[in-house]
Design an enzyme around this catalytic site. Structure first.
Site, PDB file in Angstrom:
ATOM      1  CG  LEU A   1     -49.056 -31.887  24.939  1.00 33.80           C
ATOM      2  CD1 LEU A   1     -49.165 -32.493  23.547  1.00 33.80           C
ATOM      3  CD2 LEU A   1     -47.719 -31.193  25.109  1.00 33.80           C
ATOM      4  N   GLY A   2     -51.499 -28.286  25.978  1.00 30.26           N
ATOM      5  CA  GLY A   2     -52.662 -27.401  25.956  1.00 30.26           C
ATOM      6  C   GLY A   2     -52.479 -26.083  26.672  1.00 30.26           C
TER       7      GLY A   2
ATOM      8  N   GLY B   1     -37.607 -25.317  28.185  1.00 33.72           N
ATOM      9  CA  GLY B   1     -36.825 -24.950  27.009  1.00 33.72           C
ATOM     10  C   GLY B   1     -36.134 -23.602  27.155  1.00 33.72           C
TER      11      GLY B   1
ATOM     12  CB  SER C   1     -49.565 -14.874  30.060  1.00 34.22           C
ATOM     13  OG  SER C   1     -50.839 -15.510  29.994  1.00 34.22           O
TER      14      SER C   1
ATOM     15  CB  ILE D   1     -59.709 -13.997  35.395  1.00 33.23           C
ATOM     16  CG1 ILE D   1     -58.950 -14.414  34.129  1.00 33.23           C
ATOM     17  CG2 ILE D   1     -59.479 -15.016  36.508  1.00 33.23           C
ATOM     18  CD1 ILE D   1     -57.435 -14.355  34.275  1.00 33.23           C
TER      19      ILE D   1
ATOM     20  CG  ASP E   1     -51.221 -15.062  26.396  1.00 32.59           C
ATOM     21  OD1 ASP E   1     -51.906 -14.777  25.401  1.00 32.59           O
ATOM     22  OD2 ASP E   1     -51.690 -15.650  27.393  1.00 32.59           O
TER      23      ASP E   1
ATOM     24  CG  HIS F   1     -59.862 -16.400  19.972  1.00 35.50           C
ATOM     25  ND1 HIS F   1     -60.376 -16.567  21.227  1.00 35.50           N
ATOM     26  CD2 HIS F   1     -60.054 -15.105  19.661  1.00 35.50           C
ATOM     27  CE1 HIS F   1     -60.875 -15.413  21.655  1.00 35.50           C
ATOM     28  NE2 HIS F   1     -60.676 -14.508  20.727  1.00 35.50           N
TER      29      HIS F   1
ATOM     30  CG  HIS G   1     -89.090 -16.224  13.352  1.00 35.19           C
ATOM     31  ND1 HIS G   1     -88.847 -15.236  14.284  1.00 35.19           N
ATOM     32  CD2 HIS G   1     -90.378 -16.625  13.535  1.00 35.19           C
ATOM     33  CE1 HIS G   1     -89.939 -15.037  14.999  1.00 35.19           C
ATOM     34  NE2 HIS G   1     -90.885 -15.859  14.562  1.00 35.19           N
TER      35      HIS G   1
END
Length: 473
Positions: free
Chosen positions: A40-41, A117, A148, A187, A320, A329, A452
């Site tokens: 997955l992923g 699918g 994509s 890329i 995508d 994200h 700081h």
């Protein structure tokens, strides 16, 4: 079929698919996810964002050991590259994270199906396994999250040997002598950086007149200067027209031909690998969309309304495969939004605050409008910049290339865009994203405490400088 009836079926288990599936399950739905790969992923986790960042960090350590540590009083000798070990580390990170996603599927009682699918009716998904066996799932709602694939040139196809894509560039067994990168986007710049640090000569050929042309031009100029100092070479305003590969003994010599559009000349360049990095295209073929009358544009992007619905109100598309930035994200937020819309909630994505990052070193991170885009809109604006060279923390860690740029509306002081070239720009940017989400002014950032010494102080000083009030440097 009772056990194969679902409230929602997600096709694709990338960031959009698995995140949306988890949120739908949290909201009480019976959820299934269909993925053609065993892990997955999606691209991001398997052959994209995650493995590339692993190699970027590893190659940064190699570069530091060779060229930077001595300035810190750390003497290192006999530094050598163990590429196999580096690749093993990358693979382990990917395996750990894909296993984590698998665990989340089980934890949230999401049923996972392995196979390709295809939507056969508005309420049915057919799954075809590797061995050709098929099964069907009934679904009240279907979400297309297929992501994509690598875009190719008509005369330059990925053969995985001479012409490689990002996938092969993440798993090379040896360091190329000369890597020609076709495309100066995210890329190409990231993977070009990896192999440059590991010893390759890297030449980037870009059609536009600058690299990362989707980013603020002032910032890409700064990044180009920094990457050139590191030894990367750039050929801009150049149109690649072909290549040929010839055997020279045991090795293959590749000749890339491009047209220099400034001089109107044709140029040949020799190399031993070509990284094709001209972008990605939506994976929207073979899903049954044409049979269902679901519209796509000429580039293959699925057309949806403001609620991510296609022509069929119960078939959605995210990530995508729909127009917009191809970012993990962004896909995640759309997955969550669809799940919440299905639950009757007000799922929403603010596209004005989608951050973009190029993980070179220094990094380039951006949110909101570039200066060029603000000018195009005709908005009167003001700009504040501040360099990392004047920042105490940047000096302490020895990484002072770059600056922060804050663009604000001249009349209201509302922040319109923030752009950073510098160390850990991707992390520093988070403050700007949340500031813009809450419609903050430059003064809001300027009057907020910043520890700081930290890199984030450059953000505050740039915000102060919108009204010429910077106090450091």
């Amino acid at each position: 079929m009772a056990e194969n009836n679902f409230d929602v079926v997600f096709i694709g288990a990338g960031p959009g698919g698995y995140t949306g599936a988890i949120r739908a399950a949290q909201l009480g739905m019976k959820v299934a996810i269909v993925e053609k790969y065993k892990t997955l992923g999606g691209t991001c986790l398997n052959v994209g964002c995650i493995p590339s960042k692993a190699l970027l960090d590893s190659s940064e350590h190699f570069e530091a050991a060779n060229h930077e540590l001595e300035a810190h009083g750390v003497k290192v000798s006999g530094v050598s590259l163990d590429l196999n070990r580096m690749m093993e580390r990358k693979s382990k990170i990917v395996k750990d994270l894909t296993s984590g996603v698998d665990f989340l599927m089980k934890k949230n009682k999401i049923e996972r199906f392995l196979g390709y699918g295809k939507i056969t009716t508005p309420n049915e998904v057919e799954i075809k396994a590797e061995d050709g066996a098929t099964m069907k799932l009934a679904a009240k709602n279907i979400v297309i999250a297929t992501g994509s694939v690598v875009a190719e040139l008509p005369f330059m196809k990925v053969d995985k040997i001479n012409v490689i894509s990002s996938t092969q560039a993440l798993s090379l067994e040896t360091v190329p002598k000369h890597l020609v990168v076709v495309g100066g986007g995210v890329i190409g710049l990231e993977l070009g950086s990896v192999w440059k640090r590991l010893g390759a000569k890297v030449t980037v050929i870009e059609f536009a007149d600058r690299i990362a042309s989707m980013m603020d031009s002032q910032m890409t100029t700064v990044l180009t200067r920094s990457l050139k100092k590191q030894g990367m070479e750039f050929v801009l305003k150049a149109k690649v027209t072909g290549y040929k590969a010839e055997k020279k003994g045991k090795e293959t010599e590749i000749t890339v031909t491009y047209e220099d559009m400034t001089k109107n000349t044709t140029v040949d360049i020799k190399c031993d690998k070509i990284l094709l990095a001209v972008g990605r295209k939506p994976f929207s073929e073979g899903l049954g969309l044409e049979e269902l009358g679901i519209e796509k544009d000429k580039r293959g992007f699925i057309q949806v309304n403001d609620h991510y619905q296609t022509k069929h109100p119960n078939i959605f598309a995210i990530g995508d495969v729909i127009p917009g930035p191809m970012l993990a994200h962004k896909s995640e937020e759309e997955g969550v939004a669809v799940a919440e819309i299905l639950a009757g909630q007000a799922g929403h994505v603010n596209y004005n605050t989608v951050p973009s990052v190029i993980y070179t070193w220094p990094e380039l991170a951006s949110v909101g409008l570039s200066e060029e885009q603000v000018k195009e809109k005709g908005t009167e604006y003001k700009v504040g910049t501040f360099p990392f060279t004047a920042n105490a923390r940047a000096k302490a860690i020895g990484m002072t290339d770059g600056l922060v740029k804050v663009i604000a509306d001249k009349a209201t002081d509302k922040v319109l865009g923030v752009h950073i070239v510098g160390p850990r720009a991707s992390d520093v940017l988070a403050e700007a994203v949340i500031a813009m989400e809450f419609s903050a002014s430059a003064e809001d950032i300027a009057r907020t405490f910043h520890g700081h010494p930290t890199l984030s102080e450059v953000m505050r000083e740039a915000a102060l400088n919108v009204d010429k009030m910077a106090r450091q440097g």
